[in-house]
Design an enzyme around this catalytic site. Sequence first.
Site, PDB file in Angstrom:
ATOM      1  N   SER A 122       0.843  -1.192   0.000  1.00  0.00           N
ATOM      2  CA  SER A 122       0.000   0.000   0.000  1.00  0.00           C
ATOM      3  C   SER A 122       0.882   1.247   0.000  1.00  0.00           C
ATOM      4  O   SER A 122       2.102   1.161   0.117  1.00  0.00           O
ATOM      5  CB  SER A 122      -0.905  -0.011   1.232  1.00  0.00           C
ATOM      6  OG  SER A 122      -0.096   0.154   2.379  1.00  0.00           O
ATOM      7  N   LYS A 167      -2.197   4.770  -5.159  1.00  0.00           N
ATOM      8  CA  LYS A 167      -3.423   4.324  -5.848  1.00  0.00           C
ATOM      9  C   LYS A 167      -4.402   5.475  -6.011  1.00  0.00           C
ATOM     10  O   LYS A 167      -5.079   5.603  -7.025  1.00  0.00           O
ATOM     11  CB  LYS A 167      -4.093   3.250  -5.003  1.00  0.00           C
ATOM     12  CG  LYS A 167      -4.223   1.952  -5.728  1.00  0.00           C
ATOM     13  CD  LYS A 167      -4.970   0.917  -4.911  1.00  0.00           C
ATOM     14  CE  LYS A 167      -4.704   0.974  -3.473  1.00  0.00           C
ATOM     15  NZ  LYS A 167      -5.431   0.585  -2.458  1.00  0.00           N
ATOM     16  N   ILE A 214      -3.761   8.724  -6.215  1.00  0.00           N
ATOM     17  CA  ILE A 214      -3.306   9.665  -7.243  1.00  0.00           C
ATOM     18  C   ILE A 214      -3.483   9.016  -8.620  1.00  0.00           C
ATOM     19  O   ILE A 214      -3.871   9.680  -9.584  1.00  0.00           O
ATOM     20  CB  ILE A 214      -1.824  10.069  -7.018  1.00  0.00           C
ATOM     21  CG1 ILE A 214      -1.666  10.769  -5.658  1.00  0.00           C
ATOM     22  CG2 ILE A 214      -1.319  10.963  -8.142  1.00  0.00           C
ATOM     23  CD1 ILE A 214      -2.473  12.042  -5.488  1.00  0.00           C
ATOM     24  N   GLU A 263     -11.952   2.873  -6.527  1.00  0.00           N
ATOM     25  CA  GLU A 263     -10.657   2.536  -5.926  1.00  0.00           C
ATOM     26  C   GLU A 263     -10.905   1.642  -4.722  1.00  0.00           C
ATOM     27  O   GLU A 263     -11.562   2.048  -3.762  1.00  0.00           O
ATOM     28  CB  GLU A 263      -9.946   3.825  -5.515  1.00  0.00           C
ATOM     29  CG  GLU A 263      -8.591   3.577  -4.918  1.00  0.00           C
ATOM     30  CD  GLU A 263      -7.983   4.854  -4.321  1.00  0.00           C
ATOM     31  OE1 GLU A 263      -8.464   5.973  -4.603  1.00  0.00           O
ATOM     32  OE2 GLU A 263      -7.035   4.701  -3.540  1.00  0.00           O
ATOM     33  N   LYS A 291      12.979  -5.369  -9.826  1.00  0.00           N
ATOM     34  CA  LYS A 291      12.440  -6.732  -9.786  1.00  0.00           C
ATOM     35  C   LYS A 291      10.943  -6.764 -10.112  1.00  0.00           C
ATOM     36  O   LYS A 291      10.163  -5.994  -9.551  1.00  0.00           O
ATOM     37  CB  LYS A 291      12.674  -7.340  -8.390  1.00  0.00           C
ATOM     38  CG  LYS A 291      14.132  -7.384  -7.961  1.00  0.00           C
ATOM     39  CD  LYS A 291      15.020  -8.075  -8.956  1.00  0.00           C
ATOM     40  CE  LYS A 291      15.292  -9.521  -8.666  1.00  0.00           C
ATOM     41  NZ  LYS A 291      16.141 -10.124  -9.726  1.00  0.00           N
ATOM     42  N   THR A 292      10.576  -7.679 -10.986  1.00  0.00           N
ATOM     43  CA  THR A 292       9.165  -7.772 -11.403  1.00  0.00           C
ATOM     44  C   THR A 292       8.395  -8.859 -10.658  1.00  0.00           C
ATOM     45  O   THR A 292       7.176  -8.924 -10.756  1.00  0.00           O
ATOM     46  CB  THR A 292       9.044  -8.075 -12.914  1.00  0.00           C
ATOM     47  OG1 THR A 292       9.616  -9.363 -13.156  1.00  0.00           O
ATOM     48  CG2 THR A 292       9.744  -7.027 -13.759  1.00  0.00           C
ATOM     49  N   CYS A 345     -10.031  26.595  11.700  1.00  0.00           N
ATOM     50  CA  CYS A 345     -10.851  25.896  12.686  1.00  0.00           C
ATOM     51  C   CYS A 345     -10.273  26.072  14.089  1.00  0.00           C
ATOM     52  O   CYS A 345     -10.424  27.140  14.674  1.00  0.00           O
ATOM     53  CB  CYS A 345     -11.053  24.444  12.293  1.00  0.00           C
ATOM     54  SG  CYS A 345     -12.528  23.762  13.052  1.00  0.00           S
ATOM     55  N   GLY A 379      -7.365  26.640  14.751  1.00  0.00           N
ATOM     56  CA  GLY A 379      -6.451  27.767  14.549  1.00  0.00           C
ATOM     57  C   GLY A 379      -7.164  29.106  14.641  1.00  0.00           C
ATOM     58  O   GLY A 379      -6.554  30.124  14.999  1.00  0.00           O
ATOM     59  N   GLN A 430     -10.086  29.399  16.544  1.00  0.00           N
ATOM     60  CA  GLN A 430     -10.512  29.472  17.942  1.00  0.00           C
ATOM     61  C   GLN A 430      -9.353  29.928  18.828  1.00  0.00           C
ATOM     62  O   GLN A 430      -9.532  30.730  19.749  1.00  0.00           O
ATOM     63  CB  GLN A 430     -11.040  28.099  18.392  1.00  0.00           C
ATOM     64  CG  GLN A 430     -12.282  27.657  17.619  1.00  0.00           C
ATOM     65  CD  GLN A 430     -12.761  26.267  17.993  1.00  0.00           C
ATOM     66  OE1 GLN A 430     -12.127  25.539  18.748  1.00  0.00           O
ATOM     67  NE2 GLN A 430     -13.916  25.877  17.447  1.00  0.00           N
ATOM     68  N   HIS A 439     -13.188  24.960   7.187  1.00  0.00           N
ATOM     69  CA  HIS A 439     -11.953  24.415   6.608  1.00  0.00           C
ATOM     70  C   HIS A 439     -11.858  24.773   5.125  1.00  0.00           C
ATOM     71  O   HIS A 439     -12.275  23.982   4.278  1.00  0.00           O
ATOM     72  CB  HIS A 439     -11.930  22.892   6.762  1.00  0.00           C
ATOM     73  CG  HIS A 439     -11.768  22.429   8.169  1.00  0.00           C
ATOM     74  ND1 HIS A 439     -10.526  22.191   8.720  1.00  0.00           N
ATOM     75  CD2 HIS A 439     -12.676  22.189   9.139  1.00  0.00           C
ATOM     76  CE1 HIS A 439     -10.683  21.803   9.977  1.00  0.00           C
ATOM     77  NE2 HIS A 439     -11.976  21.797  10.261  1.00  0.00           N
ATOM     78  N   GLU A 479      -9.417  24.642   3.277  1.00  0.00           N
ATOM     79  CA  GLU A 479      -8.492  23.764   2.547  1.00  0.00           C
ATOM     80  C   GLU A 479      -9.214  22.672   1.758  1.00  0.00           C
ATOM     81  O   GLU A 479      -8.671  22.139   0.800  1.00  0.00           O
ATOM     82  CB  GLU A 479      -7.468  23.139   3.514  1.00  0.00           C
ATOM     83  CG  GLU A 479      -8.003  22.120   4.512  1.00  0.00           C
ATOM     84  CD  GLU A 479      -8.504  22.719   5.824  1.00  0.00           C
ATOM     85  OE1 GLU A 479      -8.894  23.906   5.827  1.00  0.00           O
ATOM     86  OE2 GLU A 479      -8.539  21.988   6.838  1.00  0.00           O
TER      87      GLU A 479
HETATM   88  N1  GLN Z   1     -11.627  21.126  18.495  1.00  0.00           N
HETATM   89  C1  GLN Z   1     -12.340  22.207  17.882  1.00  0.00           C
HETATM   90  C2  GLN Z   1     -13.835  21.966  17.858  1.00  0.00           C
HETATM   91  O1  GLN Z   1     -14.286  20.857  17.951  1.00  0.00           O
HETATM   92  C3  GLN Z   1     -11.813  22.492  16.504  1.00  0.00           C
HETATM   93  C4  GLN Z   1     -12.096  21.399  15.521  1.00  0.00           C
HETATM   94  C5  GLN Z   1     -11.237  21.455  14.303  1.00  0.00           C
HETATM   95  O2  GLN Z   1     -10.209  22.124  14.269  1.00  0.00           O
HETATM   96  N2  GLN Z   1     -11.622  20.715  13.265  1.00  0.00           N
HETATM   97  O3  GLN Z   1     -14.589  22.892  17.721  1.00  0.00           O
END
Ligand code: GLN
Length: 568
Positions: A18, A22, A24, A146, A192-193, A393, A395, A397, A524, A526
């Site tokens: 693993s 896979k 990507i 997948e 090696k195969t 998140c 970060g 708070q 989030h 991201e």
């Molecule tokens: N622990 C925090 C909460 O539950 C932040 C959660 C997080 O960062 N995803 O609110």
Amino acid sequence: MATRKKRKYIFVVGGVMSGVGKGIASSSIGTVLKARGLNVTALKIDPYINVDAGTMNPTEHGEVFVLDDGDETDQDMGNYERFFNTTLSRVNYMTTGRVYLEVIRKERNLEYKGKNVEVVPDIPFEVIRRIEKATEKADADVTIIEIGGTIGEYQNIIFLEAARMMKSKNPQDVAFVMVSYLPIPSKVGEMKTKPTQYAARTLNGVGIQADIIIARSEVALDHKRKEKIALFCNIQPESVISAPDIDSIYDVPVNFERDNLGAILCKTLKIPSRPTNLSAWKSFVKKSKSPSKEVKIGVVGKYFDSGDFVLSDVYISVLEALKISAYHLGAKPVIDYINSKDFEGPQREKNLQKLKEYHGILVPGGFGSTGIEGKINAIQFAREKKIPYFGLCYGMQLLVIEYARNVARLKGAHTTEVDPKTKYPVIDIMEDQKKHMEKGSFGATMRLGAYPAHLKKETVARSAYNEEMISERHRHRYEVNPKYIPDITKAGLVFSGTSPDGRLMEIAELPERQHPFFLGTQFHPEFTARPLNPHPLFTRFLEAALKRIKPPIKIAGKVGGVKQNTIA
Ligand code: GLN
């Protein structure tokens, strides 16, 4: 009458071991097929009993990727969304637990009409039903499935059985891709195969013949090895695709296209040939290869080590979001993972000073008390030294806690997640979360998935998004305590994004005239950054970070390096 669309299915399975890419490979297969104008969707199957990834420790599982509909899934779902530039839902994710739960539910509701319900065929039938449902929902021409784990494991056998059944029913509509690994033992010095041959035979043992073998290795495969694999694994030499290690995952679709993988798959599945247009993807890849400057970001977090190894997987979407925005800005991202504990204890001052080397500091999401004071100290340093800071998140708070303690003079302010008895609970459990905690009901009970937010005029957030209403994905139980909002705003922090009813604080920031970038999001961002659609907040953060560079640094070497950094 409209004829029913011909659906095609590609199963991607892993041979030998693993962790060789896979996810990507599946994402890149989808990308080259999408470039042919085909409508593509993907499913990830995780063979574990967990109903979703939400209850697992990140050091166990890696990142939990949250979908718009709130499903807590595997990081590969993030790869699919990023590569396909699409939004997936819970129908695209499956685990053993989820499949069994549904079969047992049906049995209890007499939906099997008194029949004896068996592992085979009833479990594979449910797997097939789910694959077909996801396909219908996306109205997909091609569905990539997948199957997690490696061939030969007990865990995923039931999913391979479902795949075999689908193939035997519609041989022309189902193809199998095996992602294998070819080791080059250092003492032997030769690729090696044999492990790949064994994996192909193990697959044969469950009634499946691979159509294509993607041969992952340190270096490219030579012709001799392609022929050998072809001969011993029952396929054509051109169906052995060489997939050497590369610097950037975003190169993989371009390499696959160069090796004709898209055309071979279309031929295998009898999809009429079509013109290919991979130009948007290629221009993103090109941008990523010609940076004119280097931007250095420190990610301050925990969950970094597992034994002697570094787990960069835990923050994979954060990393990709940073990379994507950096590439679009013509910069090479250099991202260091810094353990927040470095900013606690006697070395704290000395280590904090080293943060000045960074163009930007980011604190990602998290839970619990480990390293929290270190994170708060890093945030305070970023605020006072005017280093761009982005909090996601937890970060965000912690940004609020730092501001409450050090600017709003609420001494000892905290989150009740860490200190239930704090005098100033500026971050507190959300009202509707209390009942889940009392019942000990942890699975899929956080505030999850996409919620709208309203952005305040003349704020950094509003100007970055250039929109009044946004929608972003969440995963949390705690929130900014409404009781302290007046004190905190009076001290200068701006809540620039709120839920449409104004009750929940979604973004906190300092005005641009006070700080180049000091912003945190309860959500989030991201999760929705995509190569062809970078996230506006990551881009704004990096723009601010880039302004710290003077004069521009000349750079060399590989793009997008990540290293674990204990700056102590
Ligand atoms: N622990 C925090 C909460 O539950 C932040 C959660 C997080 O960062 N995803 O609110």
